[in-house]
Design an enzyme around this catalytic site. Structure first.
Site, short mmCIF file in Angstrom:
data_model
loop_
_atom_site.label_atom_id
_atom_site.label_comp_id
_atom_site.label_asym_id
_atom_site.label_seq_id
_atom_site.Cartn_x
_atom_site.Cartn_y
_atom_site.Cartn_z
N TYR A 198 0.83 -1.20 0.00
CA TYR A 198 0.00 0.00 0.00
C TYR A 198 0.87 1.25 0.00
O TYR A 198 1.93 1.28 0.64
CB TYR A 198 -0.87 0.05 1.26
CG TYR A 198 -2.09 -0.84 1.21
CD1 TYR A 198 -3.30 -0.38 0.73
CD2 TYR A 198 -2.02 -2.15 1.67
CE1 TYR A 198 -4.42 -1.20 0.72
CE2 TYR A 198 -3.13 -2.98 1.64
CZ TYR A 198 -4.33 -2.48 1.17
OH TYR A 198 -5.43 -3.29 1.15
N TYR A 201 -1.01 -9.77 0.32
CA TYR A 201 0.07 -9.31 1.19
C TYR A 201 0.00 -9.99 2.55
O TYR A 201 -1.07 -10.40 2.99
CB TYR A 201 0.07 -7.78 1.34
CG TYR A 201 -1.16 -7.20 1.96
CD1 TYR A 201 -1.30 -7.11 3.34
CD2 TYR A 201 -2.19 -6.71 1.16
CE1 TYR A 201 -2.42 -6.56 3.91
CE2 TYR A 201 -3.33 -6.16 1.73
CZ TYR A 201 -3.43 -6.09 3.10
OH TYR A 201 -4.56 -5.56 3.67
N ARG A 261 -3.41 -11.90 3.32
CA ARG A 261 -4.72 -11.42 2.86
C ARG A 261 -4.88 -11.74 1.39
O ARG A 261 -3.98 -11.48 0.59
CB ARG A 261 -4.85 -9.90 3.00
CG ARG A 261 -4.86 -9.31 4.38
CD ARG A 261 -6.14 -9.37 5.19
NE ARG A 261 -7.38 -9.81 4.62
CZ ARG A 261 -8.35 -9.04 4.16
NH1 ARG A 261 -8.25 -7.73 4.22
NH2 ARG A 261 -9.47 -9.55 3.68
N HIS A 290 -7.55 -7.90 -2.75
CA HIS A 290 -8.85 -7.27 -2.57
C HIS A 290 -8.77 -5.79 -2.89
O HIS A 290 -7.71 -5.17 -2.84
CB HIS A 290 -9.37 -7.47 -1.15
CG HIS A 290 -8.48 -6.88 -0.10
ND1 HIS A 290 -7.39 -7.56 0.42
CD2 HIS A 290 -8.49 -5.67 0.50
CE1 HIS A 290 -6.79 -6.80 1.32
NE2 HIS A 290 -7.42 -5.65 1.38
N HIS A 312 -10.72 -2.30 -1.59
CA HIS A 312 -11.65 -1.73 -0.60
C HIS A 312 -12.67 -0.86 -1.31
O HIS A 312 -12.32 -0.06 -2.19
CB HIS A 312 -10.89 -0.87 0.41
CG HIS A 312 -9.95 -1.65 1.28
ND1 HIS A 312 -10.33 -2.15 2.50
CD2 HIS A 312 -8.67 -2.01 1.10
CE1 HIS A 312 -9.30 -2.79 3.05
NE2 HIS A 312 -8.27 -2.72 2.22
#
Lengths: 175, 226
Positions: B95, B134, B144, B147, B149
């Site tokens: 991120y 990640y 995870r 995805h 958000h």
């Protein structure tokens, strides 16, 4: 018919996605009726929640919402908590929205660890008679928790801390 | 319809331990505040805000994808003119966020945030790259699934929704406490996008479809508000 899409956590890494809408005041600095609504979000150990999204939704001082409120009244604010778990909004005290409910501000709280948002309300300490007949405040299963929904005046404006767990746990609502 | 939402207290999701309320939630009778919601205008969202691949000098690394779908209410009707915000990791699973310390490379050509308003038919469309999986420290060897958000507003305070879109066939889904926190299997599968030939563009991008259906548990909307 497909059912509703379930909620998932906002996670820890939302700042670069949600900050663009944060920090816009509901009323300008210097506005005669400016209300500084602020507070701290704390977890079950009393530690500040430094990665929360606090959103408010409220009527204008006449009790109206967009699009019926005068243009310029957005009624919505978003604040991302800082290293101290704090949030702050420059807004105005809402009017009564109907004949029954005391003035209030709705809050949505999102954070890592919350699989869906938490919803609560801020009420006003100078609205004693209205608060004492408000259908939400007067129907709490544990009336002693009503005080967690009432802001506390301080030098800045109105302080409303949110406690996610523990002895002073804020009342959160199902909607 | 019963709420498909996950519980607050989810032992398999470590971060919920100190943050999930311990007291029962109190039912909130719906009033004018809950039956209304913020209005966002065309002037707040630029057309380029829906293309996450065009905000830097070069093109981001990764698989280019079109993510599109519709925002619908519980009766299947289009929800038009509402704000949709998305954010995500880059193709390496990192991120653009100071707190993310995963030792995967940042992409100087990718930030990973976008927004748009739904069209008259409730439709939205983003151009982005497929995010990577990640690691996180929830449990040993925790990863995870990829995805994106999603944050949507809907027409009323009760319809406000933040969720995550997953990708079909991801083997990590079966091991993800956040995905699995939705107990009902059918509801859980509504979080998974579907591969879509219609929005797959030859020589350009793969298409994924993800419809968002708003719940809004308010039993009786206040008369006269929308």
């Amino acid at each position: 018919m497909r059912g509703p899409t379930p909620s998932q956590t906002v996670g820890p890494f939302f700042r670069f996605g949600l900050a663009w809408l944060a920090g816009r005041d509901l009323v300008a600095e210097g506005h005669p009726g400016l209300l500084r609504l602020h507070g701290v979000v704390r977890d079950g150990e009393g530690d500040p929640v430094t990665d929360a999204v606090v959103e408010i939704w409220q009527a204008d001082p006449a009790g109206k919402f967009p699009p019926r409120s005068p243009s310029g009244w957005r009624g919505f604010g978003r604040c991302l908590t800082g290293p101290d778990g704090g949030y702050s909004f420059a807004t105005a005290k809402p009017g009564r929205v109907d004949g029954m409910q005391a003035p209030h501000i709705d809050i949505s709280l999102f954070a890592r660890g919350l699989l869906q948002r938490l919803v609560t309300r801020v009420y006003f300490p100078d609205e004693g008679p209205a608060n004492s007949s408000d259908p939400v405040l007067t129907s709490l299963p544990d009336p002693s928790r009503a005080e967690t929904l009432v802001g506390v005046p301080d030098g800045l404006g109105l302080r409303f801390d949110m406690c996610l767990q523990g002895p002073g746990e804020t009342v959160f609502f199902a909607w | 319809m019963a709420s498909p939402d996950p519980p607050y207290d989810e032992p398999a999701y470590r971060s919920s331990a100190l943050r999930a309320p311990r007291r029962p939630l109190v039912p909130l009778p719906g009033g004018p505040t809950e039956a209304s919601g913020p209005v966002f205008g065309e002037d707040e969202v630029e057309p380029g805000d829906a293309d996450l691949t065009c905000h830097h000098e070069g093109e981001p690394l990764g698989q280019r994808i079109n993510v599109s779908g519709r925002l619908l209410d519980g009766d299947g009707r289009a929800v038009a003119g509402q704000l949709v915000e998305i954010w995500q990791a880059n193709a390496a699973g990192r991120y653009a966020h100071e707190v993310d310390q995963h030792p995967a490379p940042l992409d100087p050509n990718f930030t990973g945030a976008g927004r748009c308003l739904t069209g008259p038919d409730g439709s939205y469309r983003f151009v982005t790259i497929k995010p990577g999986a990640y690691p996180w420290r929830n449990h040993p060897n925790a990863w995870r699934p990829a995805h994106i958000h999603f944050s949507v507003f809907g027409r009323a305070f009760t319809e406000r929704l933040v969720t995550q879109m997953y990708f079909p066939g991801d083997p990590l889904l079966a091991h993800d406490p956040i995905y699995l926190s939705v107990r009902d299997e059918q509801a859980r599968e509504r979080l998974v996008s579907s591969f879509d030939w219609q929005t797959t563009e030859e020589e350009w991008a793969l298409g994924y479809r993800f419809d968002v259906v708003l719940g809004g548990h308010l039993a009786t909307p206040v008369e006269g508000l929308r």
